[in-house]
Design a protein around this motif. Structure first.
Motif, PDB file in Angstrom:
ATOM      1  N   GLN A 122       0.830  -1.215   0.000  1.00 45.38           N
ATOM      2  CA  GLN A 122       0.000   0.000   0.000  1.00 45.38           C
ATOM      3  C   GLN A 122       0.866   1.269   0.000  1.00 45.38           C
ATOM      4  O   GLN A 122       0.595   2.194  -0.760  1.00 45.38           O
ATOM      5  N   ARG A 244      -8.013  -4.334  -0.083  1.00 42.10           N
ATOM      6  CA  ARG A 244      -8.160  -2.899  -0.350  1.00 42.10           C
ATOM      7  C   ARG A 244      -6.785  -2.218  -0.334  1.00 42.10           C
ATOM      8  O   ARG A 244      -6.474  -1.379  -1.167  1.00 42.10           O
ATOM      9  N   ALA A 247      -4.994  -3.045  -3.520  1.00 42.97           N
ATOM     10  CA  ALA A 247      -5.525  -2.269  -4.641  1.00 42.97           C
ATOM     11  C   ALA A 247      -4.975  -0.844  -4.602  1.00 42.97           C
ATOM     12  O   ALA A 247      -4.564  -0.294  -5.631  1.00 42.97           O
ATOM     13  N   GLN A 248      -4.919  -0.267  -3.411  1.00 46.23           N
ATOM     14  CA  GLN A 248      -4.400   1.105  -3.292  1.00 46.23           C
ATOM     15  C   GLN A 248      -2.909   1.157  -3.644  1.00 46.23           C
ATOM     16  O   GLN A 248      -2.450   2.091  -4.294  1.00 46.23           O
ATOM     17  N   LEU A 250      -1.280  -0.913  -5.661  1.00 46.68           N
ATOM     18  CA  LEU A 250      -1.144  -1.120  -7.112  1.00 46.68           C
ATOM     19  C   LEU A 250      -1.505   0.159  -7.868  1.00 46.68           C
ATOM     20  O   LEU A 250      -0.853   0.503  -8.866  1.00 46.68           O
ATOM     21  N   GLU A 251      -2.510   0.869  -7.380  1.00 53.04           N
ATOM     22  CA  GLU A 251      -2.877   2.151  -8.015  1.00 53.04           C
ATOM     23  C   GLU A 251      -1.767   3.184  -7.820  1.00 53.04           C
ATOM     24  O   GLU A 251      -1.409   3.916  -8.734  1.00 53.04           O
ATOM     25  N   ARG A 252      -1.207   3.215  -6.621  1.00 53.27           N
ATOM     26  CA  ARG A 252      -0.095   4.137  -6.326  1.00 53.27           C
ATOM     27  C   ARG A 252       1.056   3.925  -7.311  1.00 53.27           C
ATOM     28  O   ARG A 252       1.681   4.880  -7.781  1.00 53.27           O
ATOM     29  N   GLY A 254       0.784   2.690 -10.296  1.00 51.68           N
ATOM     30  CA  GLY A 254       0.356   2.811 -11.687  1.00 51.68           C
ATOM     31  C   GLY A 254       0.133   1.489 -12.397  1.00 51.68           C
ATOM     32  O   GLY A 254       0.236   1.407 -13.632  1.00 51.68           O
ATOM     33  N   ASP A 257      -5.613  -1.443 -14.609  1.00 48.62           N
ATOM     34  CA  ASP A 257      -6.909  -1.649 -13.940  1.00 48.62           C
ATOM     35  C   ASP A 257      -7.210  -3.119 -13.678  1.00 48.62           C
ATOM     36  O   ASP A 257      -7.825  -3.459 -12.679  1.00 48.62           O
ATOM     37  N   VAL A 260      -5.732  -4.306 -10.484  1.00 44.45           N
ATOM     38  CA  VAL A 260      -6.380  -3.580  -9.381  1.00 44.45           C
ATOM     39  C   VAL A 260      -7.773  -4.167  -9.149  1.00 44.45           C
ATOM     40  O   VAL A 260      -8.196  -4.406  -8.014  1.00 44.45           O
ATOM     41  N   GLU A 261      -8.457  -4.445 -10.251  1.00 40.67           N
ATOM     42  CA  GLU A 261      -9.827  -4.970 -10.177  1.00 40.67           C
ATOM     43  C   GLU A 261      -9.880  -6.325  -9.472  1.00 40.67           C
ATOM     44  O   GLU A 261     -10.819  -6.620  -8.736  1.00 40.67           O
ATOM     45  N   ARG A 264      -9.892  -5.395  -5.925  1.00 42.01           N
ATOM     46  CA  ARG A 264     -11.149  -4.715  -5.561  1.00 42.01           C
ATOM     47  C   ARG A 264     -12.297  -5.727  -5.435  1.00 42.01           C
ATOM     48  O   ARG A 264     -13.111  -5.635  -4.535  1.00 42.01           O
TER      49      ARG A 264
END
Lengths: 322, 82
Positions: A122, A244, A247-248, A250-252, A254, A257, A260-261, A264
């Motif tokens: 995270q 969660r 996912a955060q 992985l988004e951080r 980049g 989706d 990330v999905e 999620r």
């Protein structure tokens, strides 16, 4: 998938035998294993014969008494080590009453203290570390839910229906595009990793192989059906919040989706599954067979313990204080 | 037909009747489980359709994915849980 690389004397002997015709006389002894790594890959391959098999191994080897004998020897070591660790972490039950089981099981899982890989991803993990984690996790996630499927025919009516309700969701509610294994495949591909079953077994760490083996071990032995379900309950009950965080993270970093999905999806799915696994599967089973209560906790411990060992091992490799 | 006697009356204890499972379940200190297709209207008037056979609806009001449960209740002190 082809047979993985041997990692010692026993796995070398076993894999050499498996490339021959079934029925070829082989004398294999689990005792010749060099170390835990040699045992882990040999056991992993002997279990894999029951899942998807290997392109370079005749399918008839699955029920070879020689392979089953060496597998049993390896399972003996796995089980005695697991029970030894469990003895130091037995639950303090409120009572023996089945009415207290759900609360006691949730509390036991919540009280377990281990390193959090999801928290590290995270906030701190690098892209390379996260890619390595995904490769390691792929060994399980590409057969996610399969080890619990062995348990279904071994259960009485109520827990059987409830386990199928949970598994149905794991398998996409009948929609192959929503199958959790497939969501992970798509995530791996989008992240530029290989998605074929077993692609990264040769680089799997010993704790990753052992964790996989524990799940197959519990799933394949009817006497341990309650432990397999306890494992499932602990797995689901430690998934929503970490998913969660994953996912955060992985988004951080980049990441695409699709991956990330995958995480999620597990935030919401596993918030449901943990309740089903504890309240509709484990509790009713123990209500019918009270002597299985301790096995539920053994299985829960097996999950928490093997997840910890995987995380600690990777974090140590990366030089991170766990 | 042979002259066999009628089947004995089944022993009810040997064939337990399984109760119909509930459609809605309040989980102690946790979410509300909801079985089947449903549309939930949240406090802001937004509508959410269920996407899975069993859904967990947030009851602690702290979920980041409301109306669905995301496990956040477990991070709350026990007295603040549903």
């Amino acid at each position: 998938m082809l047979l993985p690389k041997a990692r010692g004397t026993l796995s070398e002997q076993l894999f050499t035998a498996l490339r021959e015709e079934p029925g070829t006389a082989v004398v294999l002894d689990a005792g010749v294993a060099d170390d835990a790594e040699d045992r882990a890959i040999a056991l992993w391959a002997s279990y894999e014969l029951h899942y998807r098999g290997f392109e370079d191994v005749d399918d008839r080897w699955e029920w070879s008494p020689d392979v089953l004998r060496v597998r049993a020897g390896l399972e003996e070591v796995l089980e005695s080590e697991l029970r030894e660790r469990y003895d130091a972490h037995r639950p303090e039950r409120t009572s023996d009453r089945v009415e207290d089981l759900a609360k006691d099981l949730f509390d036991y899982i919540a009280a377990h203290d281990g390193p959090s890989m999801a928290r590290y991803v995270q906030t701190d993990a690098t892209e390379a570390q996260t890619m390595e984690l995904l490769r390691q996790k792929s060994v399980y996630h590409l057969k996610e839910a399969d080890p619990s499927a062995w348990v279904v025919p071994r259960l009485p009516t109520g827990p059987k229906a409830a386990l199928m309700e949970l598994q149905f969701d794991e398998y996409g509610d009948g929609n192959p595009a929503r199958l959790h294994q497939h969501l992970f495949e798509r995530g791996l591909e989008a992240a530029g990793l290989r998605s074929e079953y077993g692609a990264y077994v040769d680089e799997a760490t010993v704790p990753v192989l052992e964790s996989n083996n524990v799940q197959s071990f519990l799933g394949l032995h009817r006497r341990l059906r309650a432990a397999s379900l306890g494992h499932l309950a602990a797995f689901e009950a430690t998934s929503s919040i970490p998913s969660r965080r994953m996912a955060q993270g992985l988004e951080r970093l980049g990441f695409p989706d699709e991956i990330v999905e995958y995480y999620r999806e597990h935030v919401e799915a596993d918030a449901v599954h943990e309740q089903l696994a504890v309240r509709d599967i484990c509790v009713p089973l123990v209500a019918m067979e009270p002597n299985l209560a301790d096995d539920v906790f053994l299985g829960a411990f097996a999950c928490l313990d093997t997840e910890d060992r995987q995380a600690r091992d990777l974090l140590e490799r990366w030089g991170v204080d766990a | 037909m042979s002259a066999q006697s009628a089947d004995p009356t089944p022993d009810p204890a040997a064939r337990p009747v399984v109760e119909e499972r509930p459609t809605i379940v309040m989980c102690p200190e946790g979410p509300m489980l909801l079985r089947g297709d449903a549309v939930i209207e949240d406090a802001e008037g937004n509508r959410h359709r269920t996407t899975r056979p069993v859904s967990a609806v947030c009851r602690c009001n702290k979920s980041a994915t409301k109306p669905w449960c995301d496990g956040t209740h477990k991070l709350l002190p026990k007295k603040l849980r549903p």
